[in-house]
Write a protein that holds these residues in place. Structure first.
Motif, PDB file in Angstrom:
ATOM      1  N   ARG A  27     110.072  79.526  19.742  1.00 36.48           N
ATOM      2  CA  ARG A  27     111.235  78.492  18.596  1.00 36.48           C
ATOM      3  C   ARG A  27     111.640  79.485  17.782  1.00 36.48           C
ATOM      4  NH1 ARG A  27     112.571  75.628  17.464  1.00 36.48           N
ATOM      5  NH2 ARG A  27     112.560  73.889  15.759  1.00 36.48           N
ATOM      6  N   LEU A  28     111.048  80.779  17.549  1.00 40.88           N
ATOM      7  CA  LEU A  28     111.786  81.657  16.336  1.00 40.88           C
ATOM      8  C   LEU A  28     112.948  82.142  16.835  1.00 40.88           C
ATOM      9  CD1 LEU A  28     108.978  84.349  14.694  1.00 40.88           C
ATOM     10  CD2 LEU A  28     110.299  82.143  13.510  1.00 40.88           C
ATOM     11  N   GLN A  82     115.092  80.238  18.881  1.00 45.56           N
ATOM     12  CA  GLN A  82     115.847  79.289  19.370  1.00 45.56           C
ATOM     13  C   GLN A  82     116.478  78.961  17.599  1.00 45.56           C
ATOM     14  OE1 GLN A  82     113.501  75.890  20.492  1.00 45.56           O
ATOM     15  NE2 GLN A  82     115.530  74.771  21.218  1.00 45.56           N
ATOM     16  N   LEU A  83     114.803  78.966  16.994  1.00 42.12           N
ATOM     17  CA  LEU A  83     116.238  78.707  15.522  1.00 42.12           C
ATOM     18  C   LEU A  83     116.783  79.705  15.233  1.00 42.12           C
ATOM     19  CD1 LEU A  83     112.611  77.620  13.310  1.00 42.12           C
ATOM     20  CD2 LEU A  83     114.699  76.475  13.546  1.00 42.12           C
ATOM     21  N   LYS A  89     118.944  81.953  17.520  1.00 42.74           N
ATOM     22  CA  LYS A  89     119.653  81.642  18.268  1.00 42.74           C
ATOM     23  C   LYS A  89     120.319  83.481  18.398  1.00 42.74           C
ATOM     24  CE  LYS A  89     122.676  77.656  17.692  1.00 42.74           C
ATOM     25  NZ  LYS A  89     122.340  77.399  16.433  1.00 42.74           N
TER      26      LYS A  89
END
Lengths: 228, 121
Positions: B17-18, B20-21, B23
């Motif tokens: 998730r990190l 993804q946030l 990039k």
């Protein structure tokens, strides 16, 4: 191949009407996934499906009556693609119906615009608030978070403090920040363009509901022996 | 214990998730290293019990970071994700789900502050 035939038929419209060798009219139907109607609405084919057909039938096809929503309908009606094909072939015997996509459309019947009652919302809000507070305290006790905080304080400063608030207050604020970061939401504002895990989860839940409804509200999709 | 720790991180998906946030998918190898290094430091800290004499204000950023991490873990727990959609549907507030989320966030902050300031003697 089929598409070429369609163009061909429109081009030689006169011939088709006069000639004896009439070609099949191909009709492409793609049912929508989910639509919403009001009580007592009449549903026509255009409402529930995307249609591709040649001009001569398109106008009539569009307005083909499919279903009349009545007072005693439930709030969900499922229309199967077979019923749609049957209706089309009844009105247009020469139509060659090609279906693409979902095999049923879920019609949500909306009775009235539902207003959210504020007390209900508030009680749910408080429930979540208190529950979240309780569970984080449970978690902290469970993993002896206080002792760990004291240990970290002692390791870094060399002093002993029973209540290392200088660590614990930023920690508490960080808890909230971490959750917001994970869900990618600060009230209406979003941190980036991607859907958040919560939105994906909402979508999945809706898809599961739709799947269930499509199977269970649709009388055609199951056959059971009724004699007991 | 170590295996459990890694499984916990992997299943809950905080690191994905990190990345993804932010990039930064390509840097994931270094994030792994950071986790390993952090775990080793934590292990050394608990067993060896070193003691430094640094100003106590260094604890503010460290506290914030550890809180953020625990917050992400709490948010990633799948139970939380499963409850929200059902709740939002039941009371009919599909659009306002963010407010329910905020109840959760403030609840966590409040519960944590209360525990540290008043609850513990």
């Amino acid at each position: 191949m089929k598409l070429i035939v369609v163009i061909h038929t429109t081009k030689y419209k006169e011939n088709i009407f006069l000639g004896s060798e009439r070609m099949d009219q191909t009709v492409y139907i793609r049912l929508r996934h989910r639509i919403q109607v009001r009580k007592n609405d009449s549903i026509i084919l255009k409402d529930i499906a995307q249609i591709i057909a040649n001009e001569e039938v398109y106008g009539q096809l569009e307005k083909l009556h499919v279903y009349q929503v009545s007072e005693n309908d439930n709030n969900i009606v499922v229309i199967d693609v077979m019923k749609v094909i049957q209706l089309i072939t009844n009105s247009f015997p020469r139509a060659d119906v090609q279906t693409i996509g979902p095999s049923q459309v879920i019609v949500g019947v909306i009775s009235k615009k539902k207003k959210i009652s504020f007390p209900v919302f508030l009680s749910v809000w408080l429930l979540l608030f208190i529950g979240a507070a309780l569970t984080i305290m449970n978690f902290h006790e469970d993993v002896s978070m206080r002792i760990v905080h004291q240990r970290i304080y002692t390791i870094l400063t060399g002093e002993v403090d029973e209540k290392p608030l200088v660590f614990q207050i930023p920690y508490s604020i960080g808890l909230g920040m971490g959750m917001i970061l994970f869900f990618n939401h600060i009230f209406k504002k979003r941190l980036n363009e991607e859907p958040s895990p919560l939105e994906v989860e909402m979508f999945n839940y809706q898809m599961d509901l739709d799947h269930y409804v499509a199977m269970n509200e649709n009388k055609e999709s199951m056959k059971q022996i009724d004699d007991i | 214990m170590g295996a459990g720790f890694v499984a916990f991180l992997a299943v809950l998906g905080v690191i994905p998730r990190l990345t993804q946030l932010t990039k930064t998918m390509k840097m994931i190898r270094y994030y792994e290293l950071a986790v390993v290094f952090g775990a080793v430091c934590g292990g050394l800290g608990t067993l060896w019990e070193p003691s430094f004499s640094i100003t106590k204000y260094i604890l503010i950023p460290i506290g914030l970071a550890s809180g953020t991490f625990i917050g992400m873990l709490a948010a990633a727990l799948t139970e939380v994700l499963n409850v929200f959609p059902i709740l939002a549907k039941r009371i009919g507030i599909d659009g306002k789900i963010v407010y329910l989320l905020m109840a959760f966030v403030f609840g966590k902050i409040f519960g944590s502050l209360y525990q540290w300031i008043y609850f513990v003697k």
